[in-house]
Design an enzyme around this catalytic site. Sequence first.
Site, PDB file in Angstrom:
ATOM      1  N   ASN A  44     -58.888  66.793  -7.481  1.00  0.00           N
ATOM      2  CA  ASN A  44     -58.197  66.993  -6.208  1.00  0.00           C
ATOM      3  C   ASN A  44     -58.024  65.660  -5.490  1.00  0.00           C
ATOM      4  O   ASN A  44     -58.889  64.788  -5.522  1.00  0.00           O
ATOM      5  CB  ASN A  44     -58.871  68.063  -5.331  1.00  0.00           C
ATOM      6  N   ILE A  45     -56.860  65.520  -4.866  1.00  0.00           N
ATOM      7  CA  ILE A  45     -56.469  64.290  -4.172  1.00  0.00           C
ATOM      8  C   ILE A  45     -56.013  64.691  -2.780  1.00  0.00           C
ATOM      9  O   ILE A  45     -54.961  65.333  -2.624  1.00  0.00           O
ATOM     10  CB  ILE A  45     -55.343  63.566  -4.948  1.00  0.00           C
ATOM     11  N   GLU A  46     -56.834  64.345  -1.805  1.00  0.00           N
ATOM     12  CA  GLU A  46     -56.567  64.813  -0.434  1.00  0.00           C
ATOM     13  C   GLU A  46     -55.692  63.837   0.348  1.00  0.00           C
ATOM     14  O   GLU A  46     -55.333  62.752  -0.137  1.00  0.00           O
ATOM     15  CB  GLU A  46     -57.905  65.080   0.262  1.00  0.00           C
ATOM     16  N   CYS A  55     -54.609  69.956  -5.521  1.00  0.00           N
ATOM     17  CA  CYS A  55     -55.788  70.523  -6.183  1.00  0.00           C
ATOM     18  C   CYS A  55     -55.921  69.993  -7.618  1.00  0.00           C
ATOM     19  O   CYS A  55     -54.943  69.564  -8.231  1.00  0.00           O
ATOM     20  CB  CYS A  55     -55.699  72.042  -6.249  1.00  0.00           C
ATOM     21  N   GLU A  57     -56.445  71.627 -10.381  1.00  0.00           N
ATOM     22  CA  GLU A  57     -55.734  72.417 -11.396  1.00  0.00           C
ATOM     23  C   GLU A  57     -54.286  71.954 -11.529  1.00  0.00           C
ATOM     24  O   GLU A  57     -53.786  71.724 -12.638  1.00  0.00           O
ATOM     25  CB  GLU A  57     -55.728  73.911 -11.007  1.00  0.00           C
ATOM     26  N   CYS A  88     -57.475  78.287  -5.771  1.00  0.00           N
ATOM     27  CA  CYS A  88     -56.740  78.718  -4.572  1.00  0.00           C
ATOM     28  C   CYS A  88     -55.479  79.486  -4.974  1.00  0.00           C
ATOM     29  O   CYS A  88     -55.039  79.446  -6.134  1.00  0.00           O
ATOM     30  CB  CYS A  88     -56.384  77.525  -3.695  1.00  0.00           C
TER      31      CYS A  88
HETATM   32  N1  THU Z   1     -59.536  72.616  -4.376  1.00  0.00           N
HETATM   33  C1  THU Z   1     -59.201  72.382  -5.678  1.00  0.00           C
HETATM   34  O1  THU Z   1     -58.876  71.246  -6.044  1.00  0.00           O
HETATM   35  N2  THU Z   1     -59.237  73.421  -6.541  1.00  0.00           N
HETATM   36  C2  THU Z   1     -59.734  74.660  -6.245  1.00  0.00           C
HETATM   37  O2  THU Z   1     -59.786  75.508  -7.118  1.00  0.00           O
HETATM   38  C3  THU Z   1     -60.199  74.945  -4.884  1.00  0.00           C
HETATM   39  C4  THU Z   1     -59.859  73.926  -3.861  1.00  0.00           C
HETATM   40  C5  THU Z   1     -59.582  71.463  -3.450  1.00  0.00           C
HETATM   41  C6  THU Z   1     -58.534  71.394  -2.398  1.00  0.00           C
HETATM   42  C7  THU Z   1     -59.215  70.533  -1.355  1.00  0.00           C
HETATM   43  O3  THU Z   1     -59.060  69.181  -1.706  1.00  0.00           O
HETATM   44  C8  THU Z   1     -60.680  70.888  -1.476  1.00  0.00           C
HETATM   45  O4  THU Z   1     -60.815  71.501  -2.759  1.00  0.00           O
HETATM   46  C9  THU Z   1     -61.190  71.835  -0.415  1.00  0.00           C
HETATM   47  O5  THU Z   1     -60.397  72.944  -0.305  1.00  0.00           O
END
Ligand code: THU
Length: 135
Positions: A44-46, A55, A57, A88
């Site tokens: 995940n890259i925010e 996310c 995935e 998600c």
């Molecule tokens: N996130 C994912 O990368 N995959 C998931 O299956 C659940 C949520 C990430 C999104 C965000 O960067 C952090 O987790 C918190 O929601």
Amino acid sequence: MMVDYQALLANAKTARERAYTPYSRFKVGAAVLTASGQIFHGCNIENAAYPVCLCAERSALAAAWSAGEIEFIALAVVADTPGPVAPCGMCRQFMFELAPDLPVLLANLAEQTQHTTPRELLPSGFASESLNHNR
Ligand code: THU
């Protein structure tokens, strides 16, 4: 193709370490095995604009697809969750489009696991056939 889920999960854990999560501090890793035998990583890259967050995935599947690897064999996802991580809704939709019956391994760091598929994760999912109906 025989899938080494332990190896795929190990790759997802490695990918998780590369997550960019200054806002949530919640790291997620993913690894997808493709038909050529290659494994592509995702994390995940925010973003400071929170809804822009990517996310793990979608990151993994986009990495593979962009490399021309569009036939997926299995996907592993891992996070530090009480049980196997729950993807998600946006990722469920994304996976459903590209590979509805892809074997997906959901896990946590303690290696509690759940085997599932995008179709199972997104019952009655919106698909391209839904769009074609009105043409
Ligand atoms: N996130 C994912 O990368 N995959 C998931 O299956 C659940 C949520 C990430 C999104 C965000 O960067 C952090 O987790 C918190 O929601």
